[in-house]
Design an enzyme around this catalytic site. Sequence first.
Site, PDB file in Angstrom:
ATOM      1  N   TYR A 192      -1.980   8.761   5.984  1.00  0.00           N
ATOM      2  CA  TYR A 192      -1.159   8.164   7.173  1.00  0.00           C
ATOM      3  C   TYR A 192      -2.277   7.769   8.072  1.00  0.00           C
ATOM      4  O   TYR A 192      -2.381   6.610   8.675  1.00  0.00           O
ATOM      5  CB  TYR A 192      -0.266   9.060   7.657  1.00  0.00           C
ATOM      6  CG  TYR A 192       0.319   8.710   9.009  1.00  0.00           C
ATOM      7  CD1 TYR A 192       1.096   7.665   8.876  1.00  0.00           C
ATOM      8  CD2 TYR A 192      -0.011   9.122  10.189  1.00  0.00           C
ATOM      9  CE1 TYR A 192       2.066   7.283   9.918  1.00  0.00           C
ATOM     10  CE2 TYR A 192       0.687   8.821  11.252  1.00  0.00           C
ATOM     11  CZ  TYR A 192       1.612   7.757  11.222  1.00  0.00           C
ATOM     12  OH  TYR A 192       2.336   7.143  12.283  1.00  0.00           O
ATOM     13  N   ASP A 227      15.380  -4.374   8.971  1.00  0.00           N
ATOM     14  CA  ASP A 227      15.260  -2.791   8.486  1.00  0.00           C
ATOM     15  C   ASP A 227      15.785  -2.983   6.817  1.00  0.00           C
ATOM     16  O   ASP A 227      16.414  -3.998   6.632  1.00  0.00           O
ATOM     17  CB  ASP A 227      15.976  -2.066   9.298  1.00  0.00           C
ATOM     18  CG  ASP A 227      15.446  -0.442   9.451  1.00  0.00           C
ATOM     19  OD1 ASP A 227      15.279   0.139   8.147  1.00  0.00           O
ATOM     20  OD2 ASP A 227      15.008  -0.057  10.245  1.00  0.00           O
TER      21      ASP A 227
END
Length: 269
Positions: A160, A37
């Site tokens: 998206y 991450d």
Amino acid sequence: MSLLNGKTVLITGAASGIGASCAKIAAESGATVILADIDDKGGMALSEEINANGCSAEFQHLDVGSEDEWKAVIGNIIDQYEGLDVLVNNAGITLIKPIEATTLEEWHKLSRVNIDSVFLGMKHALPALKKRSLAHVAGGSIVNMSSAVGLVGIPGALGYTMTKAAVRHMSKSAAIEFAEMGYNIRVNSVHPGLIKTPMADSIYEVWAQSRAFGTDDIDQIEKIMTEAHPLGRHGMPEDIAKAVVFLASDDSSYMTGAEMVVDGGFVAK
């Protein structure tokens, strides 16, 4: 659970939300989990929590849109673990905006994080996955996180939905390619519906500000959205994580190029 005993699993976007749940359940299922991450603090805290509970995890920083960082992380995995069994391309961002209000810069950012990352992950994880994939019948596994709206359109989220539809088709093409190349690496996509995560909460706030549902009442918007799912409720991150662990495990050894929809019935309507 012991579905992933002895497997080494890399999960992107693992510091929070669905990725964090995937990391916890994969570790509880017997895997050694590499959490990746850009949120170093969150990722390290979660890896420490997993280890404190008697499971195995470590954190590595990864900007999923950076090819150099992918090369570094995969190199570290090969050096330390001599290969990889499972890649979970989970990292992603969202954007709720009408087409006319979406900038090209926002479009490119969505593509970088949601599409480029999946391409880079599959490309650069291959050497690590191939080191182990032929050692057993089930082979290696790649799980790419798409969305229910990668299967159907919704207003106000063109960028998206485009990225999540792309992930679906990328997964199918890669699945066929890897099978024909004899790599013994399966590739499947997961399609969550409305999941109770910080990302979902932020989407409600955007919809409220834009009055996309004719109201700025977040509770009312949440009610409208949950009612759009036949089961009438949010899913939880654990619902998605369990699907991911199944696709990562040998129990799904005859599945590749498939899409696992976990959406409370949203796309069935």
